[in-house]
Enzyme design. Structure first.
Site, PDB file in Angstrom:
ATOM      1  N   SER A 181      26.240  79.053  46.538  1.00 13.34           N
ATOM      2  CA  SER A 181      27.562  79.676  46.559  1.00 13.34           C
ATOM      3  C   SER A 181      27.970  80.346  45.263  1.00 13.34           C
ATOM      4  O   SER A 181      29.010  81.013  45.214  1.00 13.34           O
ATOM      5  CB  SER A 181      28.625  78.645  46.957  1.00 13.34           C
ATOM      6  OG  SER A 181      28.507  78.335  48.334  1.00 13.34           O
ATOM      7  N   GLY A 212      33.931  79.090  36.568  1.00 11.68           N
ATOM      8  CA  GLY A 212      32.602  78.769  37.046  1.00 11.68           C
ATOM      9  C   GLY A 212      32.528  78.672  38.549  1.00 11.68           C
ATOM     10  O   GLY A 212      33.473  79.003  39.273  1.00 11.68           O
ATOM     11  N   HIS A 213      31.375  78.199  39.017  1.00 15.84           N
ATOM     12  CA  HIS A 213      31.147  77.994  40.441  1.00 15.84           C
ATOM     13  C   HIS A 213      29.922  77.107  40.578  1.00 15.84           C
ATOM     14  O   HIS A 213      29.011  77.141  39.746  1.00 15.84           O
ATOM     15  CB  HIS A 213      30.904  79.328  41.156  1.00 15.84           C
ATOM     16  CG  HIS A 213      31.410  79.360  42.563  1.00 15.84           C
ATOM     17  ND1 HIS A 213      30.867  78.571  43.570  1.00 15.84           N
ATOM     18  CD2 HIS A 213      32.406  80.065  43.134  1.00 15.84           C
ATOM     19  CE1 HIS A 213      31.512  78.816  44.698  1.00 15.84           C
ATOM     20  NE2 HIS A 213      32.465  79.709  44.465  1.00 15.84           N
ATOM     21  N   GLY A 236      26.846  75.755  43.476  1.00 19.59           N
ATOM     22  CA  GLY A 236      26.163  76.237  44.662  1.00 19.59           C
ATOM     23  C   GLY A 236      25.269  75.164  45.236  1.00 19.59           C
ATOM     24  O   GLY A 236      24.677  74.375  44.497  1.00 19.59           O
ATOM     25  N   GLY A 286      18.857  71.361  49.793  1.00 18.78           N
ATOM     26  CA  GLY A 286      18.244  70.556  48.758  1.00 18.78           C
ATOM     27  C   GLY A 286      18.240  71.171  47.380  1.00 18.78           C
ATOM     28  O   GLY A 286      17.619  70.623  46.461  1.00 18.78           O
TER      29      GLY A 286
END
Length: 463
Positions: free
Chosen positions: A64, A305-306, A308, A312
């Protein structure tokens, strides 16, 4: 007293091997940017089946984090006068439809970018693996339910970014991955940022590992990636940790690329970092969401930020605009959140002095409480989430996974909840499904909560 990049890099190299073993993370790469200098290192393996070492050149799925790249593509359209943020998305995509036609007509581009559109977000419809994958996915949203009116609250929404990806496709006249290459990857001169397995196979590509049972070891996922229809939300983009630093530079340098070209306007870069909607109460901090970015309420300086997550693989990306610093941790399984806490957060504090707030903790005597307002089943496309109370007064959360999540075969166990404050409870354990914190809002007409929110909103379905 803050340390130099060389000092922090030496600390990371010393700590990484032990932390990978401690948290059962098969492999990881980390990159740190400071004053245009980049430190990188890696450890472990890219695939437990092959035993190939992870290196600084390894490409991981960033999940993401792609949403920030999709936002940059949209903001380029804003820069060119082709899109207005507060215009309804149907102005550009008249075919966009939901089960609630009135809501679909109200949803704006800004609503989609800020996760405030209100429709069900964890919709995974495998349409095709061709260049029409995103188009067909957006067409298939016409039966998707509306959880709440547009703009009313925050609820993380993968499907919304697929709609934004389709917006880019229609205006640019090319499929999403082609736009990603032409308008971002190439102008930023990134050599290890690729879209999908066909490109990633040219490099040392990490394989995700899933922990299928509580306490078990992570094992290689039987499938490499999620559906192509979710490419704008985060199912195809892979990068090295160092290439993520190239993307960070774009946002630290006012949208200017490495050759001096204005890739995204300075005004749009600034707008992406401005708060748009507050997130639920997190204790001593109150994070917000900008355009694409999450804005963290940390002590010592601005933090954006982000994260993701794919099959896995987990990625963590933080940028500190006031310090000219960025950091990325890319991983392929295991207890990745714990690795992030033990490696990234101390590294950030050493380099910048910025400190993340401590997570809320339950107090003694809070595991037996009046949970009558919260008890029941809350539904989303991802799961039916059940809040129950046993004869001893202890409160539990459990999940019946749906759709693509059920197909993964994971078996989440019930986890006990403790009351924290107001209408917020804390989970006394986490796994790949259970979140650390749940807030309850609204009223179903009988005094019980209408919504359960853990970053994503689920609506009560029990009477």
């Amino acid at each position: 007293m803050v340390e130099s990049l060389a000092q922090v890099g030496a600390w990371i190299e010393a700590e990484l091997p032990g932390l990978l073993e401690k948290h059962s993370v098969p492999g990881a790469a980390i990159a740190v940017l400071s004053a245009d200098e980049v430190f990188t290192t890696a450890g472990g393996v890219i695939n437990k089946l092959t035993g190939v070492d992870a290196t600084t050149d390894t490409v991981f799925q960033v999940g993401s984090i792609t949403k920030v790249w999709t936002t940059a593509l949209v903001m380029q359209l804003v820069d060119e006068g082709l899109v207005e943020l507060d215009a309804p998305i149907q102005r550009y995509l008249p075919e966009f439809a939901l089960a609630n036609a009135a809501a679909a007509a109200q949803i704006t581009v800004r609503n989609l970018l800020t996760h405030t559109s209100g429709f069900e977000g964890d919709v995974f419809i495998a349409t095709s693996e061709g260049e029409d994958a995103v188009k067909l996915f957006v067409d298939a949203l016409r039966d998707t339910d509306q959880l709440f009116p547009p703009g009313e609250m925050f609820s993380y929404n993968n499907a919304a970014f697929c709609v934004l990806g389709r917006l880019v496709e229609v205006i640019r006249g090319a499929h999403y991955e082609a736009c990603l290459h032409k308008y971002l990857i190439e102008p930023m001169q990134l050599t290890r940022a690729v879209t999908g397995a066909n490109e990633a196979i040219r490099f040392r590509a990490a394989v995700g590992h899933l922990t299928m049972t509580a306490g078990g070891e992570p094992e290689p996922s039987k499938e490499w990636s999620l559906i192509r229809a979710h490419s704008p939300a985060g199912s195809v983009l892979c990068t090295s940790a160092e290439d993520l630093m190239g993307f960070a530079k774009l946002h630290l340098n006012g949208g200017v690329g490495p050759d001096g070209r204005q890739v995204v306007s300075a005004a749009s870069i600034a707008a992406m970092q401005e708060p748009q909607v507050l997130l639920p109460d997190l204790g001593d901090s109150r994070d917000s969401w900008g355009l694409g970015w999450r804005l963290f309420d940390w002590s010592g300086g601005r933090t954006i930020g982000h994260n993701g997550g794919t099959l896995g693989q987990s990625a963590f990306f933080r940028v500190f605009p006031d310090h000219g610093v960025a950091i990325a941790l890319l991983t392929n399984g295991g207890s990745t959140q714990a690795l992030y806490s033990d490696l990234v957060l101390p590294a950030v504090q050493r380099l910048t002095g910025i400190e993340a707030p401590a997570a809320p903790e339950a107090s003694e005597g809070t595991t037996s409480f009046d949970a009558s307002r919260y008890l029941g089943t809350y539904r989303s496309a991802a799961a039916d989430t059940h809040v129950t109370q046993d004869d001893d007064g202890r409160v539990w959360v459990s999940h019946d996974l749906q759709g693509i999540f059920a197909e993964l075969g994971a078996t989440p166990r019930p986890i006990e909840l403790a009351h924290w404050r107001d209408d917020t409870v804390l989970a006394l354990g986490t796994d790949q499904v259970t979140m650390p914190q749940y807030s309850f809002t609204g009223d179903d007409g009988t005094g019980r909560a209408l919504y359960m929110n853990s970053g994503r909103t689920s609506r009560r379905v029990t009477v």
